[in-house]
Design an enzyme around this catalytic site. Structure first.
Site, PDB file in Angstrom:
ATOM      1  N   LYS A 116     -12.369  14.909   3.646  1.00 56.91           N
ATOM      2  CA  LYS A 116     -13.176  13.753   3.222  1.00 56.91           C
ATOM      3  C   LYS A 116     -14.491  13.739   4.000  1.00 56.91           C
ATOM      4  O   LYS A 116     -15.562  13.522   3.444  1.00 56.91           O
ATOM      5  CB  LYS A 116     -12.409  12.437   3.460  1.00 56.91           C
ATOM      6  CG  LYS A 116     -11.217  12.243   2.538  1.00 56.91           C
ATOM      7  CD  LYS A 116     -11.635  12.137   1.078  1.00 56.91           C
ATOM      8  CE  LYS A 116     -10.473  12.079   0.123  1.00 56.91           C
ATOM      9  NZ  LYS A 116     -10.820  12.285  -1.278  1.00 56.91           N
ATOM     10  N   GLY A 169       0.208  10.085  14.102  1.00 56.66           N
ATOM     11  CA  GLY A 169      -1.108  10.113  13.450  1.00 56.66           C
ATOM     12  C   GLY A 169      -1.556   8.771  12.898  1.00 56.66           C
ATOM     13  O   GLY A 169      -2.695   8.640  12.455  1.00 56.66           O
ATOM     14  N   SER A 200     -12.768   7.993   1.983  1.00 57.43           N
ATOM     15  CA  SER A 200     -11.684   7.176   2.537  1.00 57.43           C
ATOM     16  C   SER A 200     -12.089   6.613   3.888  1.00 57.43           C
ATOM     17  O   SER A 200     -12.860   7.234   4.636  1.00 57.43           O
ATOM     18  CB  SER A 200     -10.452   8.072   2.701  1.00 57.43           C
ATOM     19  OG  SER A 200      -9.483   7.452   3.501  1.00 57.43           O
ATOM     20  N   TYR A 232      -6.573  16.813   5.726  1.00 59.07           N
ATOM     21  CA  TYR A 232      -6.942  15.943   4.603  1.00 59.07           C
ATOM     22  C   TYR A 232      -8.150  15.082   4.983  1.00 59.07           C
ATOM     23  O   TYR A 232      -9.154  15.016   4.263  1.00 59.07           O
ATOM     24  CB  TYR A 232      -5.750  15.044   4.205  1.00 59.07           C
ATOM     25  CG  TYR A 232      -6.179  13.798   3.483  1.00 59.07           C
ATOM     26  CD1 TYR A 232      -6.537  13.856   2.135  1.00 59.07           C
ATOM     27  CD2 TYR A 232      -6.289  12.570   4.150  1.00 59.07           C
ATOM     28  CE1 TYR A 232      -6.979  12.711   1.476  1.00 59.07           C
ATOM     29  CE2 TYR A 232      -6.724  11.439   3.504  1.00 59.07           C
ATOM     30  CZ  TYR A 232      -7.073  11.513   2.166  1.00 59.07           C
ATOM     31  OH  TYR A 232      -7.522  10.391   1.530  1.00 59.07           O
ATOM     32  N   ASN A 249       3.302   6.575   1.042  1.00 57.29           N
ATOM     33  CA  ASN A 249       2.543   5.342   1.286  1.00 57.29           C
ATOM     34  C   ASN A 249       3.442   4.107   1.192  1.00 57.29           C
ATOM     35  O   ASN A 249       4.489   4.132   0.540  1.00 57.29           O
ATOM     36  CB  ASN A 249       1.369   5.237   0.305  1.00 57.29           C
ATOM     37  CG  ASN A 249       0.382   6.375   0.483  1.00 57.29           C
ATOM     38  OD1 ASN A 249       0.198   7.199  -0.399  1.00 57.29           O
ATOM     39  ND2 ASN A 249      -0.230   6.447   1.645  1.00 57.29           N
TER      40      ASN A 249
HETATM   41  C1  UD1 Z   1      -2.918   7.045   4.495  1.00 55.45           C
HETATM   42  C2  UD1 Z   1      -3.900   7.966   5.127  1.00 55.45           C
HETATM   43  C3  UD1 Z   1      -5.252   7.742   4.534  1.00 55.45           C
HETATM   44  C4  UD1 Z   1      -5.202   8.006   3.065  1.00 55.45           C
HETATM   45  C5  UD1 Z   1      -4.152   7.129   2.425  1.00 55.45           C
HETATM   46  C6  UD1 Z   1      -3.963   7.643   1.018  1.00 55.45           C
HETATM   47  C7  UD1 Z   1      -3.164   8.342   7.434  1.00 55.45           C
HETATM   48  C8  UD1 Z   1      -3.470   8.114   8.864  1.00 55.45           C
HETATM   49  N1  UD1 Z   1      -3.961   7.744   6.574  1.00 55.45           N
HETATM   50  O1  UD1 Z   1      -3.290   5.734   4.825  1.00 55.45           O
HETATM   51  O2  UD1 Z   1      -6.152   8.654   5.089  1.00 55.45           O
HETATM   52  O3  UD1 Z   1      -6.455   7.776   2.491  1.00 55.45           O
HETATM   53  O4  UD1 Z   1      -2.893   7.249   3.099  1.00 55.45           O
HETATM   54  O5  UD1 Z   1      -3.108   6.840   0.332  1.00 55.45           O
HETATM   55  O6  UD1 Z   1      -2.220   8.993   7.108  1.00 55.45           O
HETATM   56  N2  UD1 Z   1       4.295   2.523   6.521  1.00 55.45           N
HETATM   57  C9  UD1 Z   1       5.574   2.170   6.863  1.00 55.45           C
HETATM   58  N3  UD1 Z   1       6.613   2.704   6.153  1.00 55.45           N
HETATM   59  C10 UD1 Z   1       6.414   3.591   5.126  1.00 55.45           C
HETATM   60  C11 UD1 Z   1       5.077   3.932   4.772  1.00 55.45           C
HETATM   61  C12 UD1 Z   1       4.051   3.382   5.506  1.00 55.45           C
HETATM   62  O7  UD1 Z   1       5.801   1.397   7.788  1.00 55.45           O
HETATM   63  O8  UD1 Z   1       7.390   4.054   4.529  1.00 55.45           O
HETATM   64  C13 UD1 Z   1       3.170   1.928   7.265  1.00 55.45           C
HETATM   65  C14 UD1 Z   1       2.273   2.945   7.941  1.00 55.45           C
HETATM   66  O9  UD1 Z   1       2.765   3.279   9.200  1.00 55.45           O
HETATM   67  C15 UD1 Z   1       0.954   2.200   7.973  1.00 55.45           C
HETATM   68  C16 UD1 Z   1       0.993   1.329   6.709  1.00 55.45           C
HETATM   69  O10 UD1 Z   1       2.367   1.253   6.340  1.00 55.45           O
HETATM   70  O11 UD1 Z   1       0.901   1.370   9.079  1.00 55.45           O
HETATM   71  C17 UD1 Z   1       0.210   1.901   5.571  1.00 55.45           C
HETATM   72  O12 UD1 Z   1       0.616   3.251   5.396  1.00 55.45           O
HETATM   73  P1  UD1 Z   1       0.161   4.128   4.142  1.00 55.45           P
HETATM   74  O13 UD1 Z   1       0.400   3.380   2.881  1.00 55.45           O
HETATM   75  O14 UD1 Z   1       0.825   5.465   4.283  1.00 55.45           O
HETATM   76  O15 UD1 Z   1      -1.406   4.258   4.285  1.00 55.45           O
HETATM   77  P2  UD1 Z   1      -2.291   4.766   5.541  1.00 55.45           P
HETATM   78  O16 UD1 Z   1      -1.473   5.506   6.512  1.00 55.45           O
HETATM   79  O17 UD1 Z   1      -3.054   3.591   6.038  1.00 55.45           O
END
Ligand code: UD1
Length: 365
Positions: free
Chosen positions: A179, A323, A150, A175, A225
């Site tokens: 990786k 985070g 990742s 997690y 996510n």
């Molecule tokens: C996260 C993990 C990454 C992992 C991946 C797996 C972290 C820092 N990173 O990625 O290591 O491989 O998931 O799928 O946790 N967001 C919102 N509202 C929500 C959900 C997300 O605003 O309800 C935003 C988050 O703040 C972020 C973006 O959407 O800015 C993407 O978030 P997400 O889909 O959770 O992925 P990552 O955090 O990038």
């Protein structure tokens, strides 16, 4: 001259034929093959003519996925249900399947928040699984393995976009640390055993679903996510989407990621397997970034989803999520040039595929 041309066409056709026969005969083990990225990869492997066998403990996926892979491809992948931390069971599998040509190792726990609460579960599951597999690869002379890594290993990089030589940072979560450590375990194993070859694929943010809407991402419980949360909000399962922060140092204040279509991502695994099997690798351990090279903000994703689906999303800006990094996207030059692979699908098509999948799962028209 004519004879020579005819001869070379004959030999070319013969070589392609032999090549296809080889490919068709080769069996790929896909651990975690009923999961989100794993299932899409099994489809692409079958499409490319490989035989597949899945190991999955179904802790975060369902056996129905196998039926749907069969519906898409017309081929039912072999399947064994067990936990890869059980060494005796893994060893029995390799003893029974002496024709495995390569493994793609997806099976792992992947919820960042949960890993902070249950670090031992994450370390045991993710590290022991890979070590058991590698022990058996060496013992049974299976010399090719692709590992699902990742972009989390880069943390918040000092420079963007991120290349494969961008330094990895200290992990922000157990997690993420699994990786990083698993990459090291694989690298060190290839150094100690030069016949072993490994590729670590660093995914950016995989989203979307198969165009048939028969397989896709199906989170257990509340999605962590962004895109599954969006589609579940649009489907009425969640009242409100929370946007985590709009005061970041980005053009619209929301965080930026490189969202890659899961089918494009799956195809990169097939190319990586071919690279190993045809011995096109340059080093025994290689790393590739798998992204699109484009960064989109959370608000751009929301607007893109609304535009392409015509569904209005109920969302609210809230505090930043602990985070989270501010922005990251990939430099894809190395994967494009070395693997001869490029992400092809655009953001809108990808968001629409995620929505079609959600509607299919919920029985919506
Ligand atoms: C996260 C993990 C990454 C992992 C991946 C797996 C972290 C820092 N990173 O990625 O290591 O491989 O998931 O799928 O946790 N967001 C919102 N509202 C929500 C959900 C997300 O605003 O309800 C935003 C988050 O703040 C972020 C973006 O959407 O800015 C993407 O978030 P997400 O889909 O959770 O992925 P990552 O955090 O990038």
């Amino acid at each position: 001259m004519l004879n020579r041309n005819i001869l070379s066409i004959f030999f070319y056709t013969f070589a392609v034929h032999i090549d296809n026969l080889n490919t068709m005969a080769q069996k790929i083990l896909v651990t975690g093959g009923t999961g989100y990225i794993g299932s899409h990869t099994v489809v692409e492997l079958i499409n490319a003519g490989y035989k597949t066998v899945i190991i999955d403990d179904l802790s975060n996926s369902s056996a129905d996925v196998i039926d749907n892979i069969e519906k898409i491809t017309g081929v039912r992948p072999a399947f064994e249900k067990f936990d890869l931390t059980d060494f005796e069971r893994v060893e029995k599998f390799f003893a029974d399947n002496s024709d495995i040509a390569a493994t793609i190792h997806f099976a792992a726990s992947k919820a960042v928040g949960e890993s902070v609460e249950k670090p031992l579960l994450y370390y045991r599951n993710n590290l022991v699984s890979l070590m058991n597999l590698l022990d058996c690869h060496l013992k049974y002379d299976v010399n090719n393995i692709v590992f699902s890594s990742s972009c989390t290993v880069y943390g918040q990089p000092d420079k963007l976009p991120v290349t494969e030589t961008t330094p990895r940072k200290d992990a922000e979560s157990p997690y993420a640390n699994t990786k990083r450590v698993n990459e090291d375990i694989l690298r060190d194993s290839t150094v100690a055993n030069p016949r072993l070859k490994g590729i670590a694929l660093r995914y950016f943010n995989p989203i979307g679903a198969h165009p048939t809407a028969l397989i896709g991402e199906l989170p257990l419980g509340v999605p962590q996510n962004l895109v599954p949360f969006i589609t579940q909000t649009a489907a009425g399962l969640r009242d409100e989407l929370k946007v985590f922060g709009d005061d970041y140092d980005t053009p619209d204040g929301s965080a930026i990621r490189d969202y890659i279509n899961v089918v494009d991502l799956a195809k990169a695994h097939v190319v990586s397997i071919e690279r190993l099997l045809k011995q096109k690798n340059k080093e025994n351990f290689e790393v590739f970034n798998l992204g699109t090279g484009n960064g989109y903000s959370v608000l751009e994703i929301i607007k893109g989803f609304e535009k392409v689906t015509g569904v209005k999303l109920n969302y609210k800006i809230v505090e930043r999520r602990a985070g989270d990094i501010v922005k990251i996207w990939a430099d894809t030059t190395y994967a494009n040039e070395e693997l001869g692979w490029k992400a092809e699908k655009g953001l809108e098509e990808t968001l629409l595929s995620a929505w079609n999948w959600e509607k299919n799962v919920r029985g919506m028209k």
